[in-house]
Scaffold this motif. Sequence first.
Motif, PDB file in Angstrom:
ATOM      1  N   ASP A 144       9.081  -4.808  -2.179  1.00 51.79           N
ATOM      2  CA  ASP A 144       9.303  -5.529  -3.729  1.00 51.79           C
ATOM      3  C   ASP A 144       9.217  -6.843  -3.688  1.00 51.79           C
ATOM      4  O   ASP A 144       8.995  -7.020  -5.257  1.00 51.79           O
ATOM      5  CB  ASP A 144      10.353  -4.394  -4.117  1.00 51.79           C
ATOM      6  CG  ASP A 144      11.856  -5.353  -4.005  1.00 51.79           C
ATOM      7  OD1 ASP A 144      11.727  -6.190  -3.447  1.00 51.79           O
ATOM      8  OD2 ASP A 144      12.614  -4.442  -4.438  1.00 51.79           O
ATOM      9  N   CYS A 145       9.337  -8.206  -3.096  1.00 52.46           N
ATOM     10  CA  CYS A 145       8.969  -9.064  -3.835  1.00 52.46           C
ATOM     11  C   CYS A 145       7.695  -9.649  -3.737  1.00 52.46           C
ATOM     12  O   CYS A 145       6.417  -9.925  -2.605  1.00 52.46           O
ATOM     13  CB  CYS A 145      10.036 -10.113  -2.749  1.00 52.46           C
ATOM     14  SG  CYS A 145      10.983  -9.213  -1.841  1.00 52.46           S
ATOM     15  N   PRO A 146       7.379 -10.320  -4.834  1.00 52.78           N
ATOM     16  CA  PRO A 146       6.412 -11.359  -5.115  1.00 52.78           C
ATOM     17  C   PRO A 146       6.168 -12.435  -4.378  1.00 52.78           C
ATOM     18  O   PRO A 146       7.118 -13.025  -4.202  1.00 52.78           O
ATOM     19  CB  PRO A 146       6.009 -11.728  -6.850  1.00 52.78           C
ATOM     20  CG  PRO A 146       7.465 -10.492  -7.180  1.00 52.78           C
ATOM     21  CD  PRO A 146       8.558 -10.685  -6.260  1.00 52.78           C
ATOM     22  N   GLY A 147       4.390 -12.511  -3.846  1.00 49.01           N
ATOM     23  CA  GLY A 147       4.221 -13.967  -3.384  1.00 49.01           C
ATOM     24  C   GLY A 147       4.120 -13.920  -1.478  1.00 49.01           C
ATOM     25  O   GLY A 147       4.214 -14.261  -1.430  1.00 49.01           O
ATOM     26  N   GLY A 196       6.551  -1.211  -8.370  1.00 49.56           N
ATOM     27  CA  GLY A 196       6.198  -2.926  -7.653  1.00 49.56           C
ATOM     28  C   GLY A 196       6.449  -2.835  -6.283  1.00 49.56           C
ATOM     29  O   GLY A 196       7.374  -3.708  -5.890  1.00 49.56           O
ATOM     30  N   VAL A 197       6.348  -1.446  -5.063  1.00 46.39           N
ATOM     31  CA  VAL A 197       6.476  -1.730  -4.153  1.00 46.39           C
ATOM     32  C   VAL A 197       5.198  -1.420  -3.459  1.00 46.39           C
ATOM     33  O   VAL A 197       4.585  -0.809  -4.033  1.00 46.39           O
ATOM     34  CB  VAL A 197       7.164  -1.137  -3.895  1.00 46.39           C
ATOM     35  CG1 VAL A 197       7.678  -0.784  -2.100  1.00 46.39           C
ATOM     36  CG2 VAL A 197       9.093  -0.405  -4.347  1.00 46.39           C
ATOM     37  N   VAL A 198       4.475  -2.948  -2.130  1.00 47.26           N
ATOM     38  CA  VAL A 198       3.576  -2.389  -1.347  1.00 47.26           C
ATOM     39  C   VAL A 198       3.883  -1.475   0.031  1.00 47.26           C
ATOM     40  O   VAL A 198       5.302  -2.343   0.111  1.00 47.26           O
ATOM     41  CB  VAL A 198       2.876  -3.283  -1.609  1.00 47.26           C
ATOM     42  CG1 VAL A 198       2.585  -3.436  -2.677  1.00 47.26           C
ATOM     43  CG2 VAL A 198       3.501  -4.730  -1.275  1.00 47.26           C
ATOM     44  N   GLY A 199       3.087  -1.670   0.948  1.00 48.27           N
ATOM     45  CA  GLY A 199       3.341  -1.363   2.060  1.00 48.27           C
ATOM     46  C   GLY A 199       2.433  -1.572   2.958  1.00 48.27           C
ATOM     47  O   GLY A 199       1.512  -1.617   2.148  1.00 48.27           O
TER      48      GLY A 199
END
Length: 254
Positions: free
Chosen positions: A96-99, A120-123
């Motif tokens: 969930d950390c940008p960048g 705001g979470v990706v995997g």
Amino acid sequence: MSDVEVVRARALDGVAHGFLGRSGGVSTGILAGLNVGTGSADDPEAIAENRRRATEAVLPGARLVTVFQVHSPDAVTVIEPYSDRLRPRADALVTDCPGLALGILTADCAPVLFADSEAGVVGAAHAGWKGAIGGVTDSTISAMETLGARRERIVAAIGPCIARASYEVDEGFFRRFAEADPANERFFADGTPGHHQFDLEAYVAHRLAAAGIRTGEMLGEDTYAQPARFYSFRRATHAQEPDYGRQIAIIGIS
């Protein structure tokens, strides 16, 4: 990087992501193109440059994060990049950390990218047949939930991988899936005597749907059948080539 081909999924519209192939890289010879595989015998400087180009094509300025892939069902939560020496053995990453640009390497296995834009979470998951039947996509979804994602909001896309027409397997392989669930027989077509053709992409899509993912997209790109666009372990093996390249799928939060 205009010469780097980035294949994108409609399901992930609005999310920084991309499935990359061979185009736009600096590797030469049988690995020519955008080879990002440190496990290959390619020039390390070429691999590093290819990884930089791939990241810039998807999420400019981001820091690429990959794991030591071992065909497991394991997912890790990422808060900062790992050094090459300390990369965990796993086959999926969530953040969930940008960048951060989460990267999964493939050369016939299915890359799967996930996002819950609201949370705001990706995997990203590496789903070869072992990881797929072992539950790597389920582990990715669960890890995303620990960061606040909700599976009814998660969307997923399955990128370029070997297609059923190109994926001949033996009777033992077929039995492994049929014994796990007799319904899995629908992912196999008859092949030559004693063999079957396995639809990895459709099986992964089934696992996503069974896990409660309402929006899942299959891109339908066969890595084996498109040598100019994608690397393929099986194609390289059939051609008796001494090495093979790896392509990368990337997703991140801007």
